[in-house]
Design a protein around this motif. Structure first.
Motif, PDB file in Angstrom:
ATOM      1  N   THR A   1      -9.725  -9.222 -12.903  1.00  0.00           N
ATOM      2  CA  THR A   1      -9.794 -10.041 -11.707  1.00  0.00           C
ATOM      3  C   THR A   1     -11.113 -10.792 -11.716  1.00  0.00           C
TER       4      THR A   1
ATOM      5  N   GLN B   1       3.731  -5.158 -10.937  1.00  0.00           N
ATOM      6  CA  GLN B   1       3.733  -5.527  -9.522  1.00  0.00           C
ATOM      7  C   GLN B   1       2.363  -5.252  -8.907  1.00  0.00           C
ATOM      8  N   LEU B   2       1.750  -4.117  -9.241  1.00  0.00           N
ATOM      9  CA  LEU B   2       0.419  -3.783  -8.751  1.00  0.00           C
ATOM     10  C   LEU B   2      -0.597  -4.829  -9.210  1.00  0.00           C
TER      11      LEU B   2
ATOM     12  N   ALA C   1      -0.094  -7.953 -10.044  1.00  0.00           N
ATOM     13  CA  ALA C   1       0.149  -9.211  -9.340  1.00  0.00           C
ATOM     14  C   ALA C   1      -0.360  -9.140  -7.905  1.00  0.00           C
ATOM     15  N   ASP C   2      -0.121  -8.005  -7.234  1.00  0.00           N
ATOM     16  CA  ASP C   2      -0.592  -7.840  -5.855  1.00  0.00           C
ATOM     17  C   ASP C   2      -2.114  -7.845  -5.783  1.00  0.00           C
ATOM     18  N   LEU C   3      -2.770  -7.174  -6.723  1.00  0.00           N
ATOM     19  CA  LEU C   3      -4.234  -7.139  -6.733  1.00  0.00           C
ATOM     20  C   LEU C   3      -4.826  -8.519  -7.007  1.00  0.00           C
ATOM     21  N   LYS C   4      -4.207  -9.249  -7.905  1.00  0.00           N
ATOM     22  CA  LYS C   4      -4.707 -10.585  -8.210  1.00  0.00           C
ATOM     23  C   LYS C   4      -4.594 -11.489  -6.989  1.00  0.00           C
ATOM     24  N   THR C   5      -3.510 -11.352  -6.238  1.00  0.00           N
ATOM     25  CA  THR C   5      -3.314 -12.137  -5.024  1.00  0.00           C
ATOM     26  C   THR C   5      -4.302 -11.724  -3.938  1.00  0.00           C
ATOM     27  N   ALA C   6      -4.590 -10.424  -3.840  1.00  0.00           N
ATOM     28  CA  ALA C   6      -5.444  -9.906  -2.775  1.00  0.00           C
ATOM     29  C   ALA C   6      -6.934 -10.089  -3.047  1.00  0.00           C
TER      30      ALA C   6
END
Length: 65
Positions: A2, A29-30, A32-37
Motif C-alpha cells: 500500500t 478481497q482483503l 482490494a479492501d485494504l487498498k481502497t481503505a
C-alpha cells in the motif's frame, strides 16, 4: 503493498474444512479492501512554521487555552 508500506498477512486455516483456493479468494478481497481503505499520501510540503502552529493549537486545545 500500500502507499503506507508493505503488509504481511498470515492465514491459518483447516485443510479439512477449507481449501487454499478459498483462502486465496478471501485474501484477494482483503487486499482490494485494504487498498481502497488506505488514505492517499499527503504532500510533504508542510513547513516548520506549520508544524509549530499545529502543535501550539493542539496544546492549547488540550489544556483549554
Amino acid at each position: 503493498m500500500t502507499e503506507r508500506g508493505t503488509l504481511a498477512v498470515l492465514a491459518v486455516y483447516d485443510l479439512d474444512v477449507s481449501s487454499i483456493g478459498l483462502v486465496q479468494l478471501f485474501y484477494e478481497q482483503l487486499a482490494a479492501d485494504l487498498k481502497t481503505a488506505t488514505p492517499r499520501a499527503q504532500s510533504r510540503s508542510s513547513t516548520g512554521a506549520d508544524f509549530e502552529r499545529e502543535l501550539t493549537d493542539s496544546l492549547n486545545t488540550l489544556f483549554g487555552r
